[in-house]
Design a protein around this motif. Sequence first.
Motif, PDB file in Angstrom:
ATOM      1  N   ARG A   4     -21.215  52.686  36.782  1.00  0.00           N
ATOM      2  CA  ARG A   4     -21.240  51.231  36.965  1.00  0.00           C
ATOM      3  C   ARG A   4     -19.557  50.515  37.082  1.00  0.00           C
ATOM      4  O   ARG A   4     -19.461  49.524  37.028  1.00  0.00           O
ATOM      5  CB  ARG A   4     -22.174  50.345  36.493  1.00  0.00           C
ATOM      6  N   ALA A   5     -18.688  51.525  36.777  1.00  0.00           N
ATOM      7  CA  ALA A   5     -17.304  51.164  36.751  1.00  0.00           C
ATOM      8  C   ALA A   5     -16.776  50.448  37.925  1.00  0.00           C
ATOM      9  O   ALA A   5     -16.198  49.425  38.179  1.00  0.00           O
ATOM     10  CB  ALA A   5     -16.409  52.183  36.420  1.00  0.00           C
ATOM     11  N   ARG A   6     -17.403  51.054  39.124  1.00  0.00           N
ATOM     12  CA  ARG A   6     -16.860  50.358  40.543  1.00  0.00           C
ATOM     13  C   ARG A   6     -17.426  49.186  40.772  1.00  0.00           C
ATOM     14  O   ARG A   6     -16.756  48.087  41.219  1.00  0.00           O
ATOM     15  CB  ARG A   6     -17.531  51.549  41.684  1.00  0.00           C
ATOM     16  N   GLN A   7     -18.642  48.883  40.171  1.00  0.00           N
ATOM     17  CA  GLN A   7     -19.150  47.411  40.439  1.00  0.00           C
ATOM     18  C   GLN A   7     -18.409  46.498  39.427  1.00  0.00           C
ATOM     19  O   GLN A   7     -18.382  45.309  39.566  1.00  0.00           O
ATOM     20  CB  GLN A   7     -20.547  47.447  40.037  1.00  0.00           C
ATOM     21  N   VAL A   8     -18.119  47.008  38.016  1.00  0.00           N
ATOM     22  CA  VAL A   8     -17.650  46.234  37.227  1.00  0.00           C
ATOM     23  C   VAL A   8     -16.327  45.659  37.606  1.00  0.00           C
ATOM     24  O   VAL A   8     -15.924  44.397  37.482  1.00  0.00           O
ATOM     25  CB  VAL A   8     -17.566  46.785  35.744  1.00  0.00           C
ATOM     26  N   PHE A   9     -15.486  46.631  38.397  1.00  0.00           N
ATOM     27  CA  PHE A   9     -14.181  46.162  38.614  1.00  0.00           C
ATOM     28  C   PHE A   9     -13.894  45.575  39.764  1.00  0.00           C
ATOM     29  O   PHE A   9     -13.081  45.334  40.310  1.00  0.00           O
ATOM     30  CB  PHE A   9     -13.204  47.233  38.265  1.00  0.00           C
ATOM     31  N   GLU A  10     -15.308  45.123  40.738  1.00  0.00           N
ATOM     32  CA  GLU A  10     -15.132  44.618  41.836  1.00  0.00           C
ATOM     33  C   GLU A  10     -15.441  42.802  41.434  1.00  0.00           C
ATOM     34  O   GLU A  10     -15.235  41.943  42.389  1.00  0.00           O
ATOM     35  CB  GLU A  10     -16.311  44.933  42.637  1.00  0.00           C
ATOM     36  N   THR A  11     -15.776  42.690  40.275  1.00  0.00           N
ATOM     37  CA  THR A  11     -15.931  41.040  39.796  1.00  0.00           C
ATOM     38  C   THR A  11     -14.760  40.559  39.464  1.00  0.00           C
ATOM     39  O   THR A  11     -13.711  41.286  39.317  1.00  0.00           O
ATOM     40  CB  THR A  11     -17.118  41.250  38.464  1.00  0.00           C
ATOM     41  N   ALA A  12     -14.903  39.150  39.402  1.00  0.00           N
ATOM     42  CA  ALA A  12     -13.618  38.396  39.057  1.00  0.00           C
ATOM     43  C   ALA A  12     -13.157  38.931  37.488  1.00  0.00           C
ATOM     44  O   ALA A  12     -11.759  38.987  37.529  1.00  0.00           O
ATOM     45  CB  ALA A  12     -13.863  36.837  38.949  1.00  0.00           C
ATOM     46  N   GLU A  13     -14.043  39.031  36.719  1.00  0.00           N
ATOM     47  CA  GLU A  13     -13.493  39.460  35.418  1.00  0.00           C
ATOM     48  C   GLU A  13     -12.983  40.978  35.189  1.00  0.00           C
ATOM     49  O   GLU A  13     -11.922  41.066  34.596  1.00  0.00           O
ATOM     50  CB  GLU A  13     -14.937  39.324  34.583  1.00  0.00           C
ATOM     51  N   GLY A  14     -13.482  41.859  36.026  1.00  0.00           N
ATOM     52  CA  GLY A  14     -13.055  43.206  36.031  1.00  0.00           C
ATOM     53  C   GLY A  14     -11.674  43.056  36.825  1.00  0.00           C
ATOM     54  O   GLY A  14     -10.738  43.794  36.312  1.00  0.00           O
ATOM     55  N   LYS A  15     -11.368  42.430  37.908  1.00  0.00           N
ATOM     56  CA  LYS A  15     -10.198  42.188  38.578  1.00  0.00           C
ATOM     57  C   LYS A  15      -9.096  41.580  37.683  1.00  0.00           C
ATOM     58  O   LYS A  15      -8.003  41.898  37.553  1.00  0.00           O
ATOM     59  CB  LYS A  15     -10.074  41.250  39.576  1.00  0.00           C
ATOM     60  N   ALA A  16      -9.497  40.761  36.778  1.00  0.00           N
ATOM     61  CA  ALA A  16      -8.670  40.076  35.791  1.00  0.00           C
ATOM     62  C   ALA A  16      -8.103  41.046  34.581  1.00  0.00           C
ATOM     63  O   ALA A  16      -7.032  41.360  34.508  1.00  0.00           O
ATOM     64  CB  ALA A  16      -9.275  38.895  34.960  1.00  0.00           C
ATOM     65  N   LEU A  17      -9.069  42.130  34.360  1.00  0.00           N
ATOM     66  CA  LEU A  17      -8.585  43.077  33.281  1.00  0.00           C
ATOM     67  C   LEU A  17      -7.842  43.994  34.070  1.00  0.00           C
ATOM     68  O   LEU A  17      -6.651  44.462  33.395  1.00  0.00           O
ATOM     69  CB  LEU A  17      -9.928  43.837  32.795  1.00  0.00           C
ATOM     70  N   MET A  18      -7.880  44.213  35.229  1.00  0.00           N
ATOM     71  CA  MET A  18      -7.063  45.213  36.020  1.00  0.00           C
ATOM     72  C   MET A  18      -5.634  44.843  36.133  1.00  0.00           C
ATOM     73  O   MET A  18      -4.748  45.412  35.745  1.00  0.00           O
ATOM     74  CB  MET A  18      -7.789  45.787  37.420  1.00  0.00           C
ATOM     75  N   LYS A  19      -5.594  43.639  36.480  1.00  0.00           N
ATOM     76  CA  LYS A  19      -4.259  42.863  36.418  1.00  0.00           C
ATOM     77  C   LYS A  19      -3.651  42.945  34.957  1.00  0.00           C
ATOM     78  O   LYS A  19      -2.535  43.081  34.925  1.00  0.00           O
ATOM     79  CB  LYS A  19      -4.337  41.369  36.761  1.00  0.00           C
ATOM     80  N   ARG A  20      -4.305  42.555  34.020  1.00  0.00           N
ATOM     81  CA  ARG A  20      -3.898  42.566  32.744  1.00  0.00           C
ATOM     82  C   ARG A  20      -3.259  44.103  32.261  1.00  0.00           C
ATOM     83  O   ARG A  20      -2.252  43.991  31.557  1.00  0.00           O
ATOM     84  CB  ARG A  20      -4.988  42.253  31.593  1.00  0.00           C
ATOM     85  N   TRP A  21      -4.045  45.014  32.942  1.00  0.00           N
ATOM     86  CA  TRP A  21      -3.672  46.411  32.715  1.00  0.00           C
ATOM     87  C   TRP A  21      -2.373  46.976  33.702  1.00  0.00           C
ATOM     88  O   TRP A  21      -2.054  48.037  33.456  1.00  0.00           O
ATOM     89  CB  TRP A  21      -4.745  47.470  32.562  1.00  0.00           C
ATOM     90  N   GLY A  22      -2.201  46.218  34.586  1.00  0.00           N
ATOM     91  CA  GLY A  22      -1.220  46.693  35.611  1.00  0.00           C
ATOM     92  C   GLY A  22      -1.835  47.781  36.527  1.00  0.00           C
ATOM     93  O   GLY A  22      -1.024  48.594  37.139  1.00  0.00           O
ATOM     94  N   ILE A  23      -3.179  47.611  36.609  1.00  0.00           N
ATOM     95  CA  ILE A  23      -3.522  48.627  37.683  1.00  0.00           C
ATOM     96  C   ILE A  23      -3.796  47.988  38.963  1.00  0.00           C
ATOM     97  O   ILE A  23      -4.230  46.626  39.235  1.00  0.00           O
ATOM     98  CB  ILE A  23      -5.236  48.644  37.245  1.00  0.00           C
ATOM     99  N   PRO A  24      -3.284  48.588  40.119  1.00  0.00           N
ATOM    100  CA  PRO A  24      -3.154  47.812  41.435  1.00  0.00           C
ATOM    101  C   PRO A  24      -4.687  47.654  41.865  1.00  0.00           C
ATOM    102  O   PRO A  24      -5.654  48.149  41.653  1.00  0.00           O
ATOM    103  CB  PRO A  24      -2.662  48.905  42.194  1.00  0.00           C
ATOM    104  N   ASP A  25      -4.957  46.272  42.537  1.00  0.00           N
ATOM    105  CA  ASP A  25      -6.077  45.676  42.960  1.00  0.00           C
ATOM    106  C   ASP A  25      -6.978  46.601  43.593  1.00  0.00           C
ATOM    107  O   ASP A  25      -8.133  46.576  43.841  1.00  0.00           O
ATOM    108  CB  ASP A  25      -5.650  44.504  43.584  1.00  0.00           C
ATOM    109  N   ARG A  26      -6.326  47.532  44.674  1.00  0.00           N
ATOM    110  CA  ARG A  26      -6.876  48.263  45.489  1.00  0.00           C
ATOM    111  C   ARG A  26      -7.698  49.468  44.948  1.00  0.00           C
ATOM    112  O   ARG A  26      -8.703  50.342  45.450  1.00  0.00           O
ATOM    113  CB  ARG A  26      -6.070  48.929  46.501  1.00  0.00           C
ATOM    114  N   PHE A  27      -7.387  49.950  43.646  1.00  0.00           N
ATOM    115  CA  PHE A  27      -7.922  50.934  42.930  1.00  0.00           C
ATOM    116  C   PHE A  27      -9.378  50.696  42.658  1.00  0.00           C
ATOM    117  O   PHE A  27      -9.911  49.561  42.630  1.00  0.00           O
ATOM    118  CB  PHE A  27      -7.238  51.075  41.405  1.00  0.00           C
ATOM    119  N   VAL A  28     -10.155  51.605  42.486  1.00  0.00           N
ATOM    120  CA  VAL A  28     -11.737  51.614  42.323  1.00  0.00           C
ATOM    121  C   VAL A  28     -12.070  52.347  40.944  1.00  0.00           C
ATOM    122  O   VAL A  28     -11.533  53.112  40.608  1.00  0.00           O
ATOM    123  CB  VAL A  28     -12.438  52.185  43.416  1.00  0.00           C
ATOM    124  N   GLY A  29     -12.914  51.339  40.309  1.00  0.00           N
ATOM    125  CA  GLY A  29     -13.236  52.150  39.280  1.00  0.00           C
ATOM    126  C   GLY A  29     -14.358  53.456  39.238  1.00  0.00           C
ATOM    127  O   GLY A  29     -15.122  53.304  40.179  1.00  0.00           O
TER     128      GLY A  29
END
Length: 173
Positions: A121-146
């Motif tokens: 369920r990483a894909r679904q988690v990182f499609e959410t607003a909260e998941g996207k915020a974590l990705m931004k915090r970690w420096g993971i480009p927005d296009r990446f998929v969990g």
Amino acid sequence: MKLETLQSIRERRSIRAYRPEQISREELDTVLEAGTWAPTGMGRQSPKMVAVQDPETIALLSRLNARVLGSDTDPFYGAPTAVVVFADPEVPTWLEDGSLVMGTLLLAAHAAGLGSCWIHRARQVFETAEGKALMKRWGIPDRFVGVGHCILGYAAGEAPQPKPRKADYIVRD
């Protein structure tokens, strides 16, 4: 033939109960370094791994995952560490690359004496607003998929017994 490698493959199990103490930095680094050696299409090394040991962030990841699952239980089973694997969908082999990193992390954890489990369920988690915020915090480009969460820790009990291998697993021509 590296028999110890085959032994680790046979012995590794998904662990679903963890002791609360954190794994050591050395153990985590060993597992992460192994992940960097996972095969990737054309050697592109497209996946990224985020190692998470902060209890608040682990709890957030677990809550987000449970929300996708539609459950109140802890899908991380109390594990004190999670490695989130992401991959770049612009790379044709992104899913295979990320999956091989996940598999390598699981085997390396077993070899290092740690328990581990692939949490989906990483894909679904990182499609959410909260998941996207974590990705931004970690420096993971927005296009990446969990691809997955590899939870790590010290097993709180014995590893489960393996299921018998199915009879038609191998087909020979």
